[in-house]
Motif scaffolding. Structure first.
Motif, PDB file in Angstrom:
ATOM      1  N   SER A 193      -2.018  11.511  15.449  1.00 44.50           N
ATOM      2  CA  SER A 193      -1.671  10.883  16.563  1.00 44.50           C
ATOM      3  C   SER A 193      -2.362  11.772  17.932  1.00 44.50           C
ATOM      4  N   LYS A 249      -1.185   5.739  15.753  1.00 49.55           N
ATOM      5  CA  LYS A 249      -0.228   5.548  16.513  1.00 49.55           C
ATOM      6  C   LYS A 249       1.300   6.186  16.188  1.00 49.55           C
ATOM      7  N   THR A 420      -4.925   7.359  20.942  1.00 52.44           N
ATOM      8  CA  THR A 420      -3.957   6.352  21.537  1.00 52.44           C
ATOM      9  C   THR A 420      -4.653   5.226  21.795  1.00 52.44           C
ATOM     10  N   ASP A 421      -5.612   5.102  22.689  1.00 55.58           N
ATOM     11  CA  ASP A 421      -6.194   3.777  23.208  1.00 55.58           C
ATOM     12  C   ASP A 421      -7.632   3.680  23.026  1.00 55.58           C
TER      13      ASP A 421
END
Length: 449
Positions: A193, A249, A420-421
């Motif tokens: 992550s 994630k 993350t995004d």
């Protein structure tokens, strides 16, 4: 605490000739640590095996009493240590310092050069990777406590289901193909992550050399975007991120992460050799299902890097008796056969060649839990044979920044979005991180090359 160029030069280049700062000891009068004078040592360490050495050490050294205090794990301890050193009081006599963080404490002049106590004779005792991490600027600034050569820990049950044999996965291209097969089963081959330590380890594995500190401690080289081996890892990892082949994630060391390891949804880990007992406690349902293989590398060559591992450093003091006593404890815990043995029995992965070559160590097939029960967690595999080979393959050319603690703390601020995004690419995140590191270095008084 900011350092201008003059201060860094004094601390880094002339630390050996300056009077020792009265920060790390107590107020005991100087004397001979081997005599009758009672000396009390305070050690800061989060390692669960270090307290096991105290009884044996105090029996051999009845005039020295050792108290081990957990001042927090890694960066929490470092912050407390920095605060104490800057205040001039409250620092311990010895501190556990991870290899990546040690150069910073050398540059700051906070830790004692142990060469004069005999540590410079230990180069053949410790593995090349760990010795290179403590032998800095022509001195020896700590003794290796343990090591973390990287290895591939995997759930064999999931890999069999996917039709993957990790012993045949030797290159990063092989790993990519294996990741697709594992994903087809519903699991992820691994997780990330946005871990700065993992990034360092993987670029080290590729043969990258993005960081370097000048011999006088006043200059640094920061070259992430111009190092082709760094780029090789970025390209490899971005492909896995883009194709949803790794779990981005689930943050490491969380309950969710342990659940993923426990149920097989995270099918493997690329991590340090200290992992076995963490798997036993964090993923108990994996008992008997897991195995260990060598790391897949960029080109399939037998090279390796470290991921984690710590040293035991003596904090500078003007009390020579205290310094000698502190060194005695470090030598017992890290070099003495009894001290090393009791720590390895407690789960520490050794940093010394003798233990790594011993038959008892190499033939281990089981792990013992906190209640004394034996578990063949790795299905009867002689797992230490694999890990010892991993340790022998560690290359020694990688260097850490003299402000690596800060560098890792801000990594996610710049590269985290790639995980993350997906708002940025990993390449963009690393470029942003590089810019921030250069700015920080200049603010601290370094010349950036």
């Amino acid at each position: 605490m900011k350092f201008n160029k003059r201060i860094i030069a004094l601390l880094g280049a002339a630390a050996m000739v300056l009077p020792l700062a009265a920060c790390g000891g107590g107020n005991d009068a100087a004397g001979d640590a081997s005599g009758d004078e009672q000396i009390e040592l305070t050690v800061w360490s989060w390692d669960s095996t270090l307290p096991r050495t105290v009884e044996g050490f105090e029996k051999e050294n009845p005039n020295i009493k050792v108290t081990i205090t957990n001042a927090g794990t890694n960066k929490d301890e470092y912050q407390a240590l920095n605060n104490a050193m800057e205040a001039g009081s409250g620092a311990p006599d010895l501190a556990q310092i991870e290899y990546y963080a040690l150069p910073e404490y050398v540059i700051r002049g906070y830790v004692q050069d142990l060469s004069g106590y005999g540590a410079d004779d230990f180069s053949d005792f410790f593995t090349p990777g760990t010795w290179a991490s403590v032998a800095i600027q022509d001195g020896v600034y700590a003794l290796p406590m343990d090591s973390g050569p990287m290895a591939w820990f995997y759930n064999k049950e999931v890999m069999d289901k996917a039709g993957v044999n990790p012993d045949e996965v030797r290159t990063w291209d092989d790993f990519y193909e294996a990741a697709k097969k594992v994903r087809a089963t519903g699991s992820y081959i691994t997780s990330d992550s946005g871990d700065a330590g993992f990034f360092d380890s993987m670029t080290w594995l590729a043969g990258a050399t993005p960081f370097e500190t000048g011999e006088d401690g006043t200059s640094v080289k920061i070259n992430l975007t111009g190092d082709d081996k760094v780029q090789s890892f970025i390209d490899f990892w971005q492909k896995l991120i883009d194709e949803d082949l790794i779990d981005t994630k689930t943050a490491g060391w969380t309950d969710e992460w342990n659940r993923g390891l426990n149920d097989g949804s995270i099918a493997s880990l690329l991590t340090g050799a200290w992992m076995p007992y963490n798997l036993l406690s964090g993923a108990p349902d994996g008992d008997g299902k897991w195995r260990i293989a060598q790391m897949p590398t960029l080109d399939g060559s037998e090279t390796n890097s470290e991921n984690g591992g710590s040293s035991l450093a003596v904090i500078k003091t003007d009390d020579e008796a205290k310094a000698e006593a502190a060194y005695k404890f470090a030598e017992y815990a890290c070099h003495n056969a009894d001290g090393v043995g009791v720590r390895v029995e407690g789960g520490a992965f050794p940093a010394d060649n003798e233990t790594l070559a011993s038959e008892d160590f190499l033939n281990m097939t089981s792990l013992t839990d906190s209640e004394g029960n034996a578990h063949e967690y790795f299905g009867g595999q002689k797992f230490n044979e694999v890990l010892a080979k991993a340790a022998a393959n560690v290359s020694t050319g990688y260097k850490f920044l003299p402000f690596e603690v800060n560098a890792r703390n801000v990594y996610a601020d710049h590269a985290g979005g790639a995980f993350t995004d997906k708002s940025i690419t990993l390449e963009e995140g690393i470029a942003s991180w590089e810019t921030a590191l250069k700015e920080y270095a200049e603010q601290q008084g370094y010349t950036v090359e």
